[in-house]
Design a protein around this motif. Structure first.
Motif, PDB file in Angstrom:
ATOM      1  N   ILE A  68       0.856  -1.187   0.000  1.00  0.00           N
ATOM      2  CA  ILE A  68       0.000   0.000   0.000  1.00  0.00           C
ATOM      3  C   ILE A  68       0.892   1.237   0.000  1.00  0.00           C
ATOM      4  O   ILE A  68       1.845   1.326   0.779  1.00  0.00           O
ATOM      5  N   LEU A  69       0.590   2.193  -0.856  1.00  0.00           N
ATOM      6  CA  LEU A  69       1.384   3.422  -0.930  1.00  0.00           C
ATOM      7  C   LEU A  69       0.541   4.624  -0.521  1.00  0.00           C
ATOM      8  O   LEU A  69      -0.551   4.833  -1.053  1.00  0.00           O
ATOM      9  N   ILE A  70       1.073   5.389   0.433  1.00  0.00           N
ATOM     10  CA  ILE A  70       0.390   6.573   0.945  1.00  0.00           C
ATOM     11  C   ILE A  70       1.243   7.795   0.609  1.00  0.00           C
ATOM     12  O   ILE A  70       2.400   7.890   1.022  1.00  0.00           O
ATOM     13  N   ALA A  71       0.683   8.728  -0.134  1.00  0.00           N
ATOM     14  CA  ALA A  71       1.418   9.921  -0.542  1.00  0.00           C
ATOM     15  C   ALA A  71       1.538  10.893   0.628  1.00  0.00           C
ATOM     16  O   ALA A  71       0.537  11.341   1.190  1.00  0.00           O
ATOM     17  N   HIS A  72       2.783  11.215   0.990  1.00  0.00           N
ATOM     18  CA  HIS A  72       3.076  12.092   2.116  1.00  0.00           C
ATOM     19  C   HIS A  72       2.729  13.543   1.793  1.00  0.00           C
ATOM     20  O   HIS A  72       2.845  13.994   0.665  1.00  0.00           O
ATOM     21  N   ARG A  73       2.274  14.273   2.810  1.00  0.00           N
ATOM     22  CA  ARG A  73       1.997  15.710   2.719  1.00  0.00           C
ATOM     23  C   ARG A  73       1.025  16.087   1.602  1.00  0.00           C
ATOM     24  O   ARG A  73       1.241  17.015   0.836  1.00  0.00           O
ATOM     25  N   GLY A  74      -0.029  15.321   1.516  1.00  0.00           N
ATOM     26  CA  GLY A  74      -1.124  15.739   0.659  1.00  0.00           C
ATOM     27  C   GLY A  74      -0.989  15.424  -0.803  1.00  0.00           C
ATOM     28  O   GLY A  74      -1.680  16.022  -1.621  1.00  0.00           O
ATOM     29  N   GLY A  75      -0.139  14.497  -1.169  1.00  0.00           N
ATOM     30  CA  GLY A  75      -0.087  14.093  -2.562  1.00  0.00           C
ATOM     31  C   GLY A  75       1.304  14.110  -3.152  1.00  0.00           C
ATOM     32  O   GLY A  75       2.299  14.060  -2.438  1.00  0.00           O
ATOM     33  N   ILE A  83      -2.634  14.209  -8.773  1.00  0.00           N
ATOM     34  CA  ILE A  83      -1.474  13.518  -9.331  1.00  0.00           C
ATOM     35  C   ILE A  83      -1.219  12.208  -8.579  1.00  0.00           C
ATOM     36  O   ILE A  83      -0.843  11.194  -9.178  1.00  0.00           O
ATOM     37  N   ALA A  84      -1.450  12.209  -7.265  1.00  0.00           N
ATOM     38  CA  ALA A  84      -1.285  10.977  -6.488  1.00  0.00           C
ATOM     39  C   ALA A  84      -2.226   9.894  -7.002  1.00  0.00           C
ATOM     40  O   ALA A  84      -1.844   8.726  -7.144  1.00  0.00           O
ATOM     41  N   GLY A  85      -3.465  10.280  -7.294  1.00  0.00           N
ATOM     42  CA  GLY A  85      -4.403   9.316  -7.836  1.00  0.00           C
ATOM     43  C   GLY A  85      -3.980   8.801  -9.196  1.00  0.00           C
ATOM     44  O   GLY A  85      -4.064   7.604  -9.485  1.00  0.00           O
ATOM     45  N   GLN A  86      -3.471   9.694 -10.022  1.00  0.00           N
ATOM     46  CA  GLN A  86      -3.054   9.312 -11.374  1.00  0.00           C
ATOM     47  C   GLN A  86      -1.772   8.489 -11.359  1.00  0.00           C
ATOM     48  O   GLN A  86      -1.509   7.727 -12.296  1.00  0.00           O
ATOM     49  N   GLU A 127     -12.264  15.241  -3.605  1.00  0.00           N
ATOM     50  CA  GLU A 127     -11.265  14.966  -4.643  1.00  0.00           C
ATOM     51  C   GLU A 127     -10.624  13.603  -4.424  1.00  0.00           C
ATOM     52  O   GLU A 127     -10.347  12.874  -5.388  1.00  0.00           O
ATOM     53  N   CYS A 128     -10.378  13.237  -3.171  1.00  0.00           N
ATOM     54  CA  CYS A 128      -9.844  11.903  -2.885  1.00  0.00           C
ATOM     55  C   CYS A 128     -10.814  10.821  -3.330  1.00  0.00           C
ATOM     56  O   CYS A 128     -10.406   9.778  -3.859  1.00  0.00           O
ATOM     57  N   ARG A 129     -12.099  11.062  -3.147  1.00  0.00           N
ATOM     58  CA  ARG A 129     -13.106  10.128  -3.632  1.00  0.00           C
ATOM     59  C   ARG A 129     -13.029  10.016  -5.152  1.00  0.00           C
ATOM     60  O   ARG A 129     -13.066   8.911  -5.708  1.00  0.00           O
ATOM     61  N   ASN A 130     -12.889  11.149  -5.836  1.00  0.00           N
ATOM     62  CA  ASN A 130     -12.774  11.149  -7.299  1.00  0.00           C
ATOM     63  C   ASN A 130     -11.549  10.364  -7.763  1.00  0.00           C
ATOM     64  O   ASN A 130     -11.569   9.714  -8.816  1.00  0.00           O
ATOM     65  N   GLN A 131     -10.468  10.429  -6.973  1.00  0.00           N
ATOM     66  CA  GLN A 131      -9.213   9.780  -7.342  1.00  0.00           C
ATOM     67  C   GLN A 131      -9.056   8.404  -6.710  1.00  0.00           C
ATOM     68  O   GLN A 131      -8.001   7.777  -6.838  1.00  0.00           O
ATOM     69  N   HIS A 132     -10.082   7.932  -5.992  1.00  0.00           N
ATOM     70  CA  HIS A 132     -10.069   6.593  -5.382  1.00  0.00           C
ATOM     71  C   HIS A 132      -8.940   6.447  -4.364  1.00  0.00           C
ATOM     72  O   HIS A 132      -8.278   5.412  -4.296  1.00  0.00           O
ATOM     73  N   LEU A 133      -8.739   7.491  -3.552  1.00  0.00           N
ATOM     74  CA  LEU A 133      -7.663   7.512  -2.569  1.00  0.00           C
ATOM     75  C   LEU A 133      -8.227   7.468  -1.153  1.00  0.00           C
ATOM     76  O   LEU A 133      -9.084   8.287  -0.789  1.00  0.00           O
ATOM     77  N   GLY A 134      -7.734   6.526  -0.336  1.00  0.00           N
ATOM     78  CA  GLY A 134      -8.032   6.542   1.082  1.00  0.00           C
ATOM     79  C   GLY A 134      -7.272   7.662   1.773  1.00  0.00           C
ATOM     80  O   GLY A 134      -6.462   8.367   1.163  1.00  0.00           O
ATOM     81  N   ILE A 135      -7.511   7.829   3.088  1.00  0.00           N
ATOM     82  CA  ILE A 135      -6.992   8.980   3.823  1.00  0.00           C
ATOM     83  C   ILE A 135      -6.123   8.550   5.004  1.00  0.00           C
ATOM     84  O   ILE A 135      -6.514   7.684   5.791  1.00  0.00           O
ATOM     85  N   MET A 136      -4.938   9.173   5.113  1.00  0.00           N
ATOM     86  CA  MET A 136      -4.176   9.180   6.360  1.00  0.00           C
ATOM     87  C   MET A 136      -4.315  10.591   6.939  1.00  0.00           C
ATOM     88  O   MET A 136      -3.898  11.567   6.322  1.00  0.00           O
ATOM     89  N   LEU A 137      -4.922  10.693   8.083  1.00  0.00           N
ATOM     90  CA  LEU A 137      -5.256  11.984   8.678  1.00  0.00           C
ATOM     91  C   LEU A 137      -4.190  12.389   9.700  1.00  0.00           C
ATOM     92  O   LEU A 137      -3.900  11.649  10.629  1.00  0.00           O
ATOM     93  N   ASP A 138      -3.615  13.585   9.499  1.00  0.00           N
ATOM     94  CA  ASP A 138      -2.649  14.152  10.444  1.00  0.00           C
ATOM     95  C   ASP A 138      -3.212  15.471  10.952  1.00  0.00           C
ATOM     96  O   ASP A 138      -3.244  16.471  10.236  1.00  0.00           O
ATOM     97  N   LEU A 139      -3.692  15.461  12.195  1.00  0.00           N
ATOM     98  CA  LEU A 139      -4.303  16.655  12.759  1.00  0.00           C
ATOM     99  C   LEU A 139      -3.230  17.585  13.314  1.00  0.00           C
ATOM    100  O   LEU A 139      -2.571  17.269  14.303  1.00  0.00           O
ATOM    101  N   LYS A 140      -3.067  18.732  12.672  1.00  0.00           N
ATOM    102  CA  LYS A 140      -2.117  19.736  13.119  1.00  0.00           C
ATOM    103  C   LYS A 140      -2.729  20.669  14.162  1.00  0.00           C
ATOM    104  O   LYS A 140      -2.032  21.479  14.760  1.00  0.00           O
ATOM    105  N   ALA A 141      -4.030  20.570  14.350  1.00  0.00           N
ATOM    106  CA  ALA A 141      -4.750  21.381  15.339  1.00  0.00           C
ATOM    107  C   ALA A 141      -6.038  20.655  15.696  1.00  0.00           C
ATOM    108  O   ALA A 141      -6.479  19.744  14.990  1.00  0.00           O
ATOM    109  N   GLY A 142      -6.646  21.059  16.814  1.00  0.00           N
ATOM    110  CA  GLY A 142      -7.956  20.534  17.188  1.00  0.00           C
ATOM    111  C   GLY A 142      -7.967  19.131  17.731  1.00  0.00           C
ATOM    112  O   GLY A 142      -9.036  18.516  17.832  1.00  0.00           O
TER     113      GLY A 142
END
Length: 281
Positions: free
Chosen positions: A41-48, A64-67, A132-147
């Motif tokens: 599994i490949l996860i694109a760092h810092r938003g793509g 671009i990550a999706g493509q 957009e992630c849904r459009n590109q068929h990308l799952g999510i790694m969530l990094d909360l910088k606040a909250g």
């Protein structure tokens, strides 16, 4: 005979469409079969995928990550002055947008008018990034910088994840007590207590957990224990973790060792994408 040939041709076409649809679907973290089919599994760092015209955490970088064939993308999330989840990495807007404010200083409506210095992208909300992630068929790694300790903000995030259908396609590296309580449709890393229990040879079921960290923090013995528990293993391969002079060579060594010992994938910077086995993604 002609009817049989036509029927066979139709069936082949339907199978091809079915296979394409399956290949382009969101990752399903609840499915052992889907995980196995996608390894590594490949996860694109810092938003793509970051390029001179695609800043980190931008819609273009996600696209671009999706493509490029990634399975997931890391989204860094901050909170606007009016409590809206915004996708943005840095503490201030200075380096990325040429402004001195922070995300928390401005209302969401104003933030969405701000462009990045490179490329043509605007700052976007978490909800827009999810779409957009849904459009590109990308799952999510969530990094909360606040909250991370804001119950209302975390509930908003969880509702957006559920609303957009990412409940089986989201993990987070932000594992505070509050996030574990309020993000009900997200997978977390094991707690320190769970890791300790694993090392003490307790039988744990960690199928709803994933390991995340640096290669040097992951000895082969821990990989074996984590695999036995059912946890996903997703080490980070990032440029800033290595000396600039030989970062490619060191990353290649880490990737080879980790794959040989059965990790499930990587969160990585796109400069390392070609170090993964050819034709895998």
């Amino acid at each position: 005979m002609l009817r049989q040939t036509a029927r066979l041709t139709t069936m082949i076409g339907l199978l091809a469409v079915s296979s394409l649809t399956e290949a382009q679907s969101l990752i399903d973290l609840s499915s052992a079969t889907d995980i196995a089919n996608r390894r590594p599994i490949l996860i694109a760092h810092r938003g793509g995928v970051i390029t001179p015209s695609s800043p980190e955490c931008s819609l273009t970088a996600i696209r671009i990550a999706g493509q490029t064939g990634y399975d997931m993308v890391e989204l860094d999330v901050r909170m606007s002055k009016d409590g809206i989840p915004i996708v943005f990495h840095d503490r201030t807007l200075e380096n990325a947008c040429g402004r001195s404010e922070s995300i928390s200083d401005l209302m969401a409506a104003e933030l969405l008018t701000i462009r990045y210095l490179k490329g043509g992208d605007h700052i976007v909300t978490f909800e827009t990034a999810l779409q957009e992630c849904r459009n590109q068929h990308l799952g999510i790694m969530l990094d909360l910088k606040a909250g991370r300790d804001n119950a209302q903000f975390l509930t908003t995030l969880d509702q957006l994840i559920l609303k957009t259908g990412f409940e089986n396609a989201t993990i987070t590296i932000s594992g505070t007590e509050s996030t574990r309580l309020h993000l009900k449709h997200v997978r977390f890393t094991p707690t320190k207590a769970e890791i300790q229990q694993l090392r003490e040879n307790h039988d744990l079921n960690l199928r709803d957990r994933f390991w995340f960290g640096l290669p040097k923090q992951l000895p082969n013995s821990d990989i074996r224990l984590l695999k036995k528990s059912g946890a996903l293993i997703l080490p980070a391969i990032n440029t800033f973790r290595y000396p600039k002079s030989n970062h490619i060579e060191l990353a290649k060594e880490d990737i080879r060792r980790l794959l040989d010992n059965g990790v499930d994938g990587f969160q990585l910077d796109s400069v390392y994408h070609n170090l993964i086995k050819p034709n895998t993604h």
